[in-house]
Enzyme design. Structure first.
Site, mmCIF file in Angstrom:
data_model
loop_
_atom_site.group_PDB
_atom_site.id
_atom_site.type_symbol
_atom_site.label_atom_id
_atom_site.label_comp_id
_atom_site.label_asym_id
_atom_site.label_seq_id
_atom_site.Cartn_x
_atom_site.Cartn_y
_atom_site.Cartn_z
ATOM 1 N N LYS A 1 13.414 -4.719 -14.103
ATOM 2 C CA LYS A 1 12.398 -4.542 -15.154
ATOM 3 C C LYS A 1 11.684 -3.207 -14.945
ATOM 4 C CE LYS A 1 8.088 -5.914 -15.389
ATOM 5 N NZ LYS A 1 7.446 -4.773 -16.139
ATOM 6 N N CYS B 1 3.133 8.049 -4.441
ATOM 7 C CA CYS B 1 2.469 7.363 -3.337
ATOM 8 C C CYS B 1 2.538 8.148 -2.037
ATOM 9 C CB CYS B 1 3.017 5.958 -3.149
ATOM 10 S SG CYS B 1 4.809 5.857 -3.199
ATOM 11 N N GLU C 1 7.473 -1.674 -1.759
ATOM 12 C CA GLU C 1 7.074 -0.285 -1.545
ATOM 13 C C GLU C 1 5.846 -0.069 -2.407
ATOM 14 O OE1 GLU C 1 5.929 3.053 -1.640
ATOM 15 O OE2 GLU C 1 7.540 3.566 -3.023
ATOM 16 N N GLU D 1 -6.508 4.924 -3.376
ATOM 17 C CA GLU D 1 -5.495 5.774 -4.002
ATOM 18 C C GLU D 1 -5.928 6.184 -5.405
ATOM 19 O OE1 GLU D 1 -0.665 5.808 -4.085
ATOM 20 O OE2 GLU D 1 -1.641 3.911 -4.566
#
Length: 484
Positions: free
Chosen positions: A178, A290, A256, A386
């Site tokens: 997806k 990331c 991840e 983040e």
């Protein structure tokens, strides 16, 4: 007069299909902020159909000798090269990425990664057979896990799809993947390419399936009874939800997740070279990476000089149209992400100083200026969390001990870098830094042969490399009596 929106569809068992109930969601071009396509908003019947197709295709795909699976992957890599311009156009329109950079920085490594895993298919390793009990021989079988439910992110939808399907297919698994609801276009095109190769070589097209949808669609995939493994690249929150859902039937999980990479710059570094490389690694893809070099720790003796040079580099970094070859990055991916980045800037503490940027660019789309923020403390929100945007923060540290403490003092542990001419210091730092990757005097290069993955809230499991391949296999012990 309105222009008709392009119609994207699911790819299930070799057929392009709308959602069973006809629901759709709009796909927005982040350069304009306007919708240009619709995609299925898939529900339980669609997930059931995709999982049934993957489950039915699994036995034959599993039982192929590795050389045959290798042929398929090598042909897929060839098709990616042949249809590169189509893939580039889909990714650029869907993500707002500069065309030239997708062509140079994404297509070649994607093709290389598919070919790497094509080779890995023929390198299934296990301990040698042997006798560990009198009269018996033990052997190890390495087998595919089964159907894999995979969820890819919106920052690199094409490349992350490759990181997921290539090792899974190489190991003998079948796939239901997806894409993010904001970036389905390139994944749907990949389905067309892979389906064509499977058909051409006489394999079931149910080996590879694409389901479009939102978080609820992803939840249905992870909780479905068929998949033996769930793999996601995404936020920490999404990873935790997947891990919790998968625990209900003990699915294998590959995560991840986010990152907050420290970039530790010591006083003996070449400032000009470090600034050039760090600015590129921090602003590339609008900082939506990331592993991006967005949390810089600079030794106090060179802090002011470094910040001035970095602010100058930011002012010279260009964001803009996808066909402008001088542009380093395009817009943020979606309106929510733009709001998140702006929110971090609006909530900066009084002691922080914006050295460059700090504002949205243009009247349409989701562009944000290259930004540098200094004067920050270790517990500031923008240091700990983040941002996922073109914002580089700078802190000043006194010595190596403090640098290590602050570098490790976040909940993420994906990637890091150290900048110094002192080899012994570089080795000490590479040992002390609690991150899945430590770059020395560089930041962000990746190769197919080396693993990518983190610790702590950055998740677990590896992408790329033989380690990533192993994650899509299971180990079986077979023991044989020698007395007939």
């Amino acid at each position: 007069m309105t222009t008709a929106l392009r119609r994207l569809r699911n790819y299930i068992d070799g057929e392009f299909r709308d959602a069973a109930d006809g629901r759709t969601t709009e796909v927005v071009n982040p350069v304009t902020g306007e919708p240009y396509a619709t995609a299925p908003l898939s529900g339980a019947p669609d997930v059931d159909a995709a999982m049934a197709a993957a489950e039915a295709a699994f036995p034959a795909w599993r039982d192929l000798i590795p050389a045959e699976r290798q042929k398929v992957l090598l042909k897929i890599a060839d098709r990616f090269e042949e249809r590169a311009e189509e893939l580039i156009a889909a990714e650029s329109e869907n993500c707002g990425k500069p065309i030239a950079l997708v062509r140079s920085e994404e297509i070649p490594p994607m093709v290389d990664q598919i070919r790497f895993f094509a080779g890995a298919a023929r390198m299934l390793e296990g301990r040698s057979a042997g006798e560990y009990m009198d009269g018996f021989t033990s052997i190890i079988r390495r087998e595919p896990v089964g159907v894999c439910a995979q969820v890819a992110p919106w920052n690199y939808p094409m490349m992350m799809a490759v990181w997921k399907f290539a090792p899974a297919l190489a190991a003998g698994n079948t796939v239901v993947i997806k894409p993010s609801d904001t970036t389905p276009a390139s994944t749907v095109l990949i389905a067309e390419i892979i389906g064509g190769v499977l058909d051409e070589l006489g394999h079931s097209r149910g080996v590879f399936n694409v389901i479009c949808g939102d978080r609820e669609t992803g939840r249905l995939m992870v909780e479905h009874k068929v998949p033996a493994m769930a793999s996601i690249t995404g936020s920490v929150r999404a990873g935790m939800q997947v891990a919790e859902s998968a625990s209900k039937d003990l699915k294998r999980v590959h995560l991840e997740l986010g990152g907050k990479a420290p970039v530790v710059v010591f006083e003996d570094t070449d400032i000009a070279k470090a600034v050039e490389d760090i600015a590129t690694a921090g602003y590339f893809n609008a900082g939506q990476d990331c592993t991006a070099a967005t949390r810089v720790l600079v030794q106090e003796s060179i802090h002011d000089e470094f910040v001035a040079a970095l602010a100058k580099a930011a002012s010279e970094t260009k964001t803009g149209a996808i066909d402008d070859e001088d542009v380093l990055y395009g817009p943020l991916n979606n309106a929510n992400q733009l709001a998140q980045v702006k929110g971090f800037i609006e909530r900066l503490p009084a002691h922080a100083k914006i050295e460059a940027g700090g504002e949205q660019v243009g009247e349409k789309g989701y562009f944000f200026a290259p930004t540098v923020v200094s004067g920050l403390k270790q517990d500031d929100e923008i240091v700990q969390n983040e941002v996922f945007g073109p914002v580089i923060t700078v802190q000043s540290f006194a010595d190596e001990k403090q640098a290590v403490e602050w570098a490790n003092g976040v909940e993420y542990a994906l990637a890091s870098s150290v900048w110094t001419k002192d080899h012994a210091r570089a080795m000490r730092m590479s040992k002390a830094l609690d991150f899945g990757c430590v770059w020395i005097n560089t930041h962000i290069p990746l190769v197919a042969e080396m693993p990518h993955g983190g610790f702590k809230k950055s998740g677990y499991g590896k992408d790329l490399s033989a380690y990533g391949f192993d994650d899509y296999t299971r180990i079986k012990h077979v023991m044989t009596s020698l007395d007939g």
